[in-house]
Design an enzyme around this catalytic site. Structure first.
Site, PDB file in Angstrom:
ATOM      1  N   ASP A   1       0.844  -1.197   0.000  1.00  0.00           N
ATOM      2  CA  ASP A   1       0.000   0.000   0.000  1.00  0.00           C
ATOM      3  C   ASP A   1       0.879   1.247   0.000  1.00  0.00           C
ATOM      4  OD1 ASP A   1      -3.219   0.473   0.947  1.00  0.00           O
ATOM      5  OD2 ASP A   1      -1.851   2.178   1.112  1.00  0.00           O
TER       6      ASP A   1
ATOM      7  N   ASN B   1     -12.918  -3.383   2.512  1.00  0.00           N
ATOM      8  CA  ASN B   1     -13.853  -2.266   2.615  1.00  0.00           C
ATOM      9  C   ASN B   1     -14.799  -2.342   1.414  1.00  0.00           C
ATOM     10  OD1 ASN B   1     -12.576  -1.255   4.931  1.00  0.00           O
ATOM     11  ND2 ASN B   1     -11.059  -0.181   3.696  1.00  0.00           N
TER      12      ASN B   1
ATOM     13  N   VAL C   1     -11.146   2.892  -3.639  1.00  0.00           N
ATOM     14  CA  VAL C   1     -10.762   2.451  -4.984  1.00  0.00           C
ATOM     15  C   VAL C   1     -11.751   1.363  -5.406  1.00  0.00           C
ATOM     16  CG1 VAL C   1      -8.972   1.429  -6.427  1.00  0.00           C
ATOM     17  CG2 VAL C   1      -8.324   2.963  -4.549  1.00  0.00           C
TER      18      VAL C   1
ATOM     19  N   HIS D   1     -10.349  -5.302  -3.374  1.00  0.00           N
ATOM     20  CA  HIS D   1      -9.006  -5.516  -2.827  1.00  0.00           C
ATOM     21  C   HIS D   1      -9.112  -5.941  -1.378  1.00  0.00           C
ATOM     22  CE1 HIS D   1     -10.108  -1.262  -2.494  1.00  0.00           C
ATOM     23  NE2 HIS D   1      -9.463  -1.236  -1.343  1.00  0.00           N
TER      24      HIS D   1
ATOM     25  N   HIS E   1      -6.973  -5.923   2.115  1.00  0.00           N
ATOM     26  CA  HIS E   1      -5.829  -5.380   2.844  1.00  0.00           C
ATOM     27  C   HIS E   1      -5.280  -6.480   3.754  1.00  0.00           C
ATOM     28  CE1 HIS E   1      -6.894  -0.958   2.289  1.00  0.00           C
ATOM     29  NE2 HIS E   1      -8.071  -1.505   2.052  1.00  0.00           N
TER      30      HIS E   1
HETATM   31  P1  5GP Z   1      -9.797   1.305   0.343  1.00  0.00           P
HETATM   32  O1  5GP Z   1      -9.911   2.547   1.176  1.00  0.00           O
HETATM   33  O2  5GP Z   1     -10.469   1.474  -1.005  1.00  0.00           O
HETATM   34  O3  5GP Z   1     -10.199   0.055   1.037  1.00  0.00           O
HETATM   35  O4  5GP Z   1      -8.247   1.117   0.087  1.00  0.00           O
HETATM   36  C1  5GP Z   1      -7.555   1.668  -0.984  1.00  0.00           C
HETATM   37  C2  5GP Z   1      -6.098   1.601  -0.627  1.00  0.00           C
HETATM   38  O5  5GP Z   1      -5.359   1.830  -1.809  1.00  0.00           O
HETATM   39  C3  5GP Z   1      -5.653   2.646   0.389  1.00  0.00           C
HETATM   40  O6  5GP Z   1      -5.094   1.988   1.508  1.00  0.00           O
HETATM   41  C4  5GP Z   1      -4.640   3.484  -0.372  1.00  0.00           C
HETATM   42  O7  5GP Z   1      -3.558   3.898   0.425  1.00  0.00           O
HETATM   43  C5  5GP Z   1      -4.196   2.539  -1.483  1.00  0.00           C
HETATM   44  N1  5GP Z   1      -3.770   3.201  -2.693  1.00  0.00           N
HETATM   45  C6  5GP Z   1      -4.413   4.215  -3.347  1.00  0.00           C
HETATM   46  N2  5GP Z   1      -3.738   4.571  -4.449  1.00  0.00           N
HETATM   47  C7  5GP Z   1      -2.647   3.752  -4.504  1.00  0.00           C
HETATM   48  C8  5GP Z   1      -1.559   3.644  -5.430  1.00  0.00           C
HETATM   49  O8  5GP Z   1      -1.459   4.361  -6.419  1.00  0.00           O
HETATM   50  N3  5GP Z   1      -0.626   2.702  -5.163  1.00  0.00           N
HETATM   51  C9  5GP Z   1      -0.707   1.879  -4.077  1.00  0.00           C
HETATM   52  N4  5GP Z   1       0.268   0.987  -3.913  1.00  0.00           N
HETATM   53  N5  5GP Z   1      -1.715   1.966  -3.184  1.00  0.00           N
HETATM   54  C10 5GP Z   1      -2.675   2.890  -3.392  1.00  0.00           C
END
Ligand code: 5GP
Length: 114
Positions: free
Chosen positions: A31, A87, A96, A100, A102
Protein backbone atom coordinates in the site's frame (compact mmCIF):
# COMPACT_ATOMS: atom_id res chain seq x y z
CA UNK A 1 -20.05 -2.09 -14.66
CA UNK A 2 -16.29 -2.12 -14.11
CA UNK A 3 -14.36 1.07 -14.79
CA UNK A 4 -10.65 1.67 -15.10
CA UNK A 5 -9.04 2.37 -11.75
CA UNK A 6 -5.58 2.98 -10.37
CA UNK A 7 -5.39 -0.76 -9.63
CA UNK A 8 -6.10 -1.84 -13.21
CA UNK A 9 -3.31 0.56 -14.21
CA UNK A 10 -1.00 -1.17 -11.72
CA UNK A 11 -1.99 -4.57 -13.18
CA UNK A 12 -1.09 -3.28 -16.65
CA UNK A 13 2.17 -1.76 -15.33
CA UNK A 14 1.07 1.71 -16.43
CA UNK A 15 1.91 3.09 -13.00
CA UNK A 16 4.56 1.73 -10.64
CA UNK A 17 3.92 -0.30 -7.52
CA UNK A 18 5.97 -2.43 -5.15
CA UNK A 19 4.61 -5.76 -6.44
CA UNK A 20 5.37 -8.71 -4.21
CA UNK A 21 3.27 -11.50 -5.78
CA UNK A 22 1.67 -12.23 -9.13
CA UNK A 23 -0.03 -15.14 -10.84
CA UNK A 24 -2.56 -15.45 -13.66
CA UNK A 25 -5.44 -14.34 -11.43
CA UNK A 26 -3.99 -12.24 -8.62
CA UNK A 27 -1.63 -9.33 -7.97
CA UNK A 28 -0.30 -8.21 -4.57
CA UNK A 29 1.57 -4.98 -3.87
CA UNK A 30 2.46 -2.76 -0.92
CA UNK A 31 0.00 0.00 0.00
CA UNK A 32 1.25 3.47 -0.89
CA UNK A 33 0.09 4.82 2.51
CA UNK A 34 0.79 1.97 4.95
CA UNK A 35 -1.31 1.86 8.13
CA UNK A 36 0.90 -0.79 9.75
CA UNK A 37 4.49 -2.00 9.34
CA UNK A 38 3.16 -4.53 6.82
CA UNK A 39 0.30 -3.27 4.64
CA UNK A 40 -0.26 -5.19 1.42
CA UNK A 41 -3.13 -5.06 -1.04
CA UNK A 42 -4.18 -8.29 -2.75
CA UNK A 43 -6.44 -7.90 -5.78
CA UNK A 44 -8.00 -10.08 -8.45
CA UNK A 45 -6.83 -9.07 -11.92
CA UNK A 46 -10.49 -9.33 -12.91
CA UNK A 47 -11.90 -5.84 -12.25
CA UNK A 48 -14.69 -6.69 -9.82
CA UNK A 49 -15.60 -3.23 -8.40
CA UNK A 50 -16.46 -4.42 -4.89
CA UNK A 51 -17.24 -7.55 -2.91
CA UNK A 52 -20.97 -6.92 -3.33
CA UNK A 53 -20.49 -7.26 -7.10
CA UNK A 54 -18.90 -10.72 -6.90
CA UNK A 55 -21.01 -13.51 -8.38
CA UNK A 56 -21.16 -17.26 -7.75
CA UNK A 57 -18.81 -17.79 -10.71
CA UNK A 58 -16.17 -15.82 -8.75
CA UNK A 59 -16.20 -18.31 -5.88
CA UNK A 60 -13.07 -20.15 -6.94
CA UNK A 61 -11.23 -16.85 -7.50
CA UNK A 62 -12.21 -15.56 -4.04
CA UNK A 63 -11.02 -18.79 -2.44
CA UNK A 64 -7.76 -18.51 -4.34
CA UNK A 65 -7.30 -14.93 -3.10
CA UNK A 66 -7.67 -16.04 0.53
CA UNK A 67 -5.13 -18.82 0.10
CA UNK A 68 -2.67 -16.36 -1.49
CA UNK A 69 -3.25 -13.98 1.44
CA UNK A 70 -2.35 -16.80 3.83
CA UNK A 71 0.79 -17.54 1.81
CA UNK A 72 1.87 -13.88 1.72
CA UNK A 73 1.28 -13.48 5.47
CA UNK A 74 3.55 -16.46 6.10
CA UNK A 75 6.22 -15.06 3.75
CA UNK A 76 6.01 -11.70 5.56
CA UNK A 77 6.51 -13.61 8.83
CA UNK A 78 3.30 -12.30 10.41
CA UNK A 79 3.43 -15.24 12.81
CA UNK A 80 1.96 -13.24 15.69
CA UNK A 81 -1.21 -12.49 13.75
CA UNK A 82 -2.56 -10.10 11.16
CA UNK A 83 -5.80 -8.64 9.90
CA UNK A 84 -7.48 -9.03 6.50
CA UNK A 85 -9.87 -6.21 5.59
CA UNK A 86 -12.25 -5.71 2.69
CA UNK A 87 -13.85 -2.27 2.62
CA UNK A 88 -17.10 -2.39 0.62
CA UNK A 89 -18.80 0.74 -0.67
CA UNK A 90 -19.06 4.24 0.76
CA UNK A 91 -19.94 3.36 4.37
CA UNK A 92 -17.27 0.67 4.33
CA UNK A 93 -14.67 3.32 3.52
CA UNK A 94 -13.83 1.94 0.07
CA UNK A 95 -11.93 4.51 -2.00
CA UNK A 96 -10.76 2.45 -4.98
CA UNK A 97 -13.50 0.71 -6.96
CA UNK A 98 -11.59 -2.49 -7.64
CA UNK A 99 -12.02 -5.30 -5.12
CA UNK A 100 -9.01 -5.52 -2.83
CA UNK A 101 -8.04 -7.25 0.38
CA UNK A 102 -5.83 -5.38 2.84
CA UNK A 103 -3.30 -7.45 4.80
CA UNK A 104 -2.28 -5.48 7.90
CA UNK A 105 0.30 -6.69 10.37
CA UNK A 106 3.51 -6.11 12.24
CA UNK A 107 1.83 -4.36 15.17
CA UNK A 108 -1.12 -4.92 17.51
CA UNK A 109 -4.34 -3.81 15.76
CA UNK A 110 -7.14 -2.33 17.84
CA UNK A 111 -10.71 -3.64 17.61
CA UNK A 112 -13.29 -2.42 16.76
CA UNK A 113 -12.13 -0.17 13.93
CA UNK A 114 -13.48 3.38 13.80
P1 5GP B 1 -9.80 1.30 0.34
O1 5GP B 1 -9.91 2.55 1.18
O2 5GP B 1 -10.47 1.47 -1.01
O3 5GP B 1 -10.20 0.06 1.04
O4 5GP B 1 -8.25 1.12 0.09
C1 5GP B 1 -7.55 1.67 -0.98
C2 5GP B 1 -6.10 1.60 -0.63
O5 5GP B 1 -5.36 1.83 -1.81
C3 5GP B 1 -5.65 2.65 0.39
O6 5GP B 1 -5.09 1.99 1.51
C4 5GP B 1 -4.64 3.48 -0.37
O7 5GP B 1 -3.56 3.90 0.42
C5 5GP B 1 -4.20 2.54 -1.48
N1 5GP B 1 -3.77 3.20 -2.69
C6 5GP B 1 -4.41 4.22 -3.35
N2 5GP B 1 -3.74 4.57 -4.45
C7 5GP B 1 -2.65 3.75 -4.50
C8 5GP B 1 -1.56 3.64 -5.43
O8 5GP B 1 -1.46 4.36 -6.42
N3 5GP B 1 -0.63 2.70 -5.16
C9 5GP B 1 -0.71 1.88 -4.08
N4 5GP B 1 0.27 0.99 -3.91
N5 5GP B 1 -1.72 1.97 -3.18
C10 5GP B 1 -2.67 2.89 -3.39
Amino acid sequence: MATDTIFTKIVRREIPADIIYEDDLVLAFRDIAPQAPVHILVIPKKPIPKLADASPEDGELLGHLLLIIKQIAAEEKLDNGYRVVVNNGADGGQTVDHLHFHILGGRYLQWPPG
